[in-house]
Design an enzyme around this catalytic site. Structure first.
Site, PDB file in Angstrom:
ATOM      1  N   GLU A  59       0.829  -1.203   0.000  1.00 58.27           N
ATOM      2  CA  GLU A  59       0.000   0.000   0.000  1.00 58.27           C
ATOM      3  C   GLU A  59       0.865   1.256   0.000  1.00 58.27           C
ATOM      4  OE1 GLU A  59      -4.351  -0.414   1.926  1.00 58.27           O
ATOM      5  OE2 GLU A  59      -2.953   0.607   3.235  1.00 58.27           O
ATOM      6  N   LYS A 116     -13.993   0.708  -4.134  1.00 60.27           N
ATOM      7  CA  LYS A 116     -15.077   1.129  -3.227  1.00 60.27           C
ATOM      8  C   LYS A 116     -16.136   1.907  -3.998  1.00 60.27           C
ATOM      9  CE  LYS A 116     -12.245   1.776   0.910  1.00 60.27           C
ATOM     10  NZ  LYS A 116     -11.722   2.788   1.822  1.00 60.27           N
TER      11      LYS A 116
HETATM   12  O1  PA5 Z   1      -3.569   1.404   5.833  1.00 65.78           O
HETATM   13  C1  PA5 Z   1      -4.676   1.883   5.671  1.00 65.78           C
HETATM   14  O2  PA5 Z   1      -4.888   3.090   5.787  1.00 65.78           O
HETATM   15  C2  PA5 Z   1      -5.870   1.013   5.321  1.00 65.78           C
HETATM   16  O3  PA5 Z   1      -5.515  -0.325   5.205  1.00 65.78           O
HETATM   17  C3  PA5 Z   1      -6.920   1.116   6.406  1.00 65.78           C
HETATM   18  O4  PA5 Z   1      -6.354   0.704   7.606  1.00 65.78           O
HETATM   19  C4  PA5 Z   1      -8.137   0.293   6.070  1.00 65.78           C
HETATM   20  O5  PA5 Z   1      -8.660   0.670   4.816  1.00 65.78           O
HETATM   21  C5  PA5 Z   1      -9.204   0.445   7.127  1.00 65.78           C
HETATM   22  O6  PA5 Z   1      -9.585   1.776   7.251  1.00 65.78           O
HETATM   23  P1  PA5 Z   1     -10.397   2.294   8.508  1.00 65.78           P
HETATM   24  O7  PA5 Z   1      -9.546   2.078   9.715  1.00 65.78           O
HETATM   25  O8  PA5 Z   1     -10.648   3.750   8.233  1.00 65.78           O
HETATM   26  O9  PA5 Z   1     -11.658   1.486   8.567  1.00 65.78           O
END
Ligand code: PA5
Length: 446
Positions: free
Chosen positions: A286, A421
């Site tokens: 990511e 999404k």
């Molecule tokens: O690293 C990240 O930002 C993402 O993997 C989030 O942790 C994930 O999308 C979950 O998001 P949230 O904590 O807002 O539900």
């Protein structure tokens, strides 16, 4: 030092002068990172977190964990991505992948809200039948679909079982300090709330309440975890590549990427590390995979995967390198016995531990794979303990941040995650997505 970069097996692939050549860039980017002048600089809270974390909240996390240990048999952790991978990884590595099945005086822990599969959720619901249940809903944004749906289901379960008032004392919300749907709900309903700090992104959040509450509930010593991270913070505060093994790791993977290696396989010889692999894949995938750049983070557990992926790694397309996390000492040694009649031909191993055999598998594999033109980075970790794991987490964080800056991307955002999404919301008919819905349905031939 708790994590050491062993570059011995890289020598045929990277010359010492190649690290030296990148030192000026590392020095400049270290400054950018520490002075907060680079891309994504609103998300650098993790750099000093092991030292500056909120002691009052930390004490509340410990107190909540003690209460949960006393009044709960099944602890449900709801979250996705950075909101669950770290805690699950640490629990499985430091306790056990069989944690729920072991005899213990801490609750079983199930992670839900990390998929949208009804079979999975139904099975966890059935595991809660007749048990005392508590829930930790974790979402920084408070609006992520997967955990929100799971929370709806478990909130209903708790309210039916304990009444609204009783459920209130069994729901713990970890979310933004001030904003978002979950924060609003937690305030209105009076749930105990913990904070995902503003300046820490999901994949850098395992040492905040996001990871610490479930980890503490499992009985892991979170003081030791933080002490390990603090030791890493101190040891890895220099830009000098000869002193900073985290940066050396980042530079080695960057050099290998420049030489055409597109895939990094994180390897461990301990199945308990499998979820750490997943945590690491999110961290690097990511962070680095954007703007058409980045190494693809893959993973393997050996010797298991030597009997599946091993063939490909040895002789398939030469696009990958391996990073092996090698632990020095086993958690619990097991010795191989001797048979009167050597019917299975294994008496030559009698008296040896399984870890002795595992280590020879490691050495044999590193040599075979490097002979097969797969560079091997080895990260040496003395043993599996909360201290070392805290250190390792910080080590990877810092390497990841430098890696991102070395390839010229923002390591702290994840714009690409939004694409699926938006399509999903449109196809589900979420208000506001009407136009996209028609366009997508036409593409799907509906
Ligand atoms: O690293 C990240 O930002 C993402 O993997 C989030 O942790 C994930 O999308 C979950 O998001 P949230 O904590 O807002 O539900």
């Amino acid at each position: 030092m708790s994590v050491t970069f062993n570059g011995k097996y890289l020598e045929p692939f990277i010359g010492a002068h190649e690290y030296d050549a990148l030192q000026p860039q590392v020095t400049a980017l270290h400054k950018v990172l520490h002075e907060g002048t680079g891309l994504g600089n609103k998300f650098l809270g993790w750099i000093n977190q092991p030292e500056t974390y909120d002691r009052e909240e930390f004490a509340r996390i410990k107190a909540a964990a003690e209460k949960i240990k006393k009044d709960t048999e099944v602890f449900i952790v709801i979250g996705i991505g950075g909101s669950y991978l770290g805690s699950r990884a640490v629990v499985e590595l430091l306790q056990s992948p069989f944690y729920n099945n072991l005899k213990k005086n801490t609750p079983d822990i199930y992670f839900v809200g990390n998929n949208i599969n009804s079979g999975y959720l139904n099975e966890v619901l059935s595991l809660c039948e007749g048990k005392e249940v508590s829930v930790n809903i974790i979402s920084k944004s408070g609006t992520t679909t997967e955990p929100s749906i799971a929370f709806r289901v478990f909130r209903e379960l708790l309210e039916k079982k304990y009444g609204k008032e009783g459920a209130r004392g069994r729901i713990y919300a970890t979310t933004d300090r001030a904003k978002g749907t979950l924060k609003k709900l937690a305030t209105e309903e009076g749930y105990e709330a913990f904070v995902v700090p503003d300046d820490i992104g999901g994949r850098y959040s395992v040492l905040s309440a996001v990871g610490l509450l479930p980890i503490a509930v499992s009985g892991v010593d979170i003081d030791e975890l933080m002490a390990g991270a603090k030791a890493a913070k101190d040891a890895l505060a220099t830009d000098d590549l000869s002193q900073n093994d985290s940066y050396k790791y980042a530079v080695a993977r960057n050099i290998l990427a420049r030489k055409g290696k597109d895939i990094e396989i994180l390897v461990s010889y301990d199945p308990a590390f499998a979820m750490m692999n997943e945590w690491w894949k999110q961290l690097f995938g990511e962070s680095e995979g954007k703007d058409g750049k980045g190494l693809y983070p893959a993973s393997a557990v050996f010797s298991t995967d030597l009997h599946s992926l091993g063939q490909f790694i040895q002789q398939g397309s030469r696009t990958m390198f391996e990073t092996v996390v090698h632990f020095g000492e086993a958690k619990t040694p097991l010795t191989i016995g001797k048979l009167d009649e050597d019917i299975d031909g294994l008496n030559f191993l009698a008296g040896k531990t399984l870890d002795f055999v595992n280590d020879r598998a490691f050495e044999g594999t590193v040599l075979a794979h490097t002979d097969g033109n797969v560079p091997n980075i080895v990260l040496e970790v003395p043993k599996i303990s909360a201290h070392e794991v805290g250190y390792l987490i910080y080590f990877f964080w810092k390497a990841c941040a430098l890696s991102g800056y070395l390839v010229g991307i923002n390591p702290f955002d994840q714009p690409g995650v939004e694409s699926y999404k938006k399509n999903m919301f449109a196809l589900l008919g979420k208000p506001g997505y009407e136009e996209q819905k028609a366009a997508l349905e036409a593409r799907l031939g509906r």
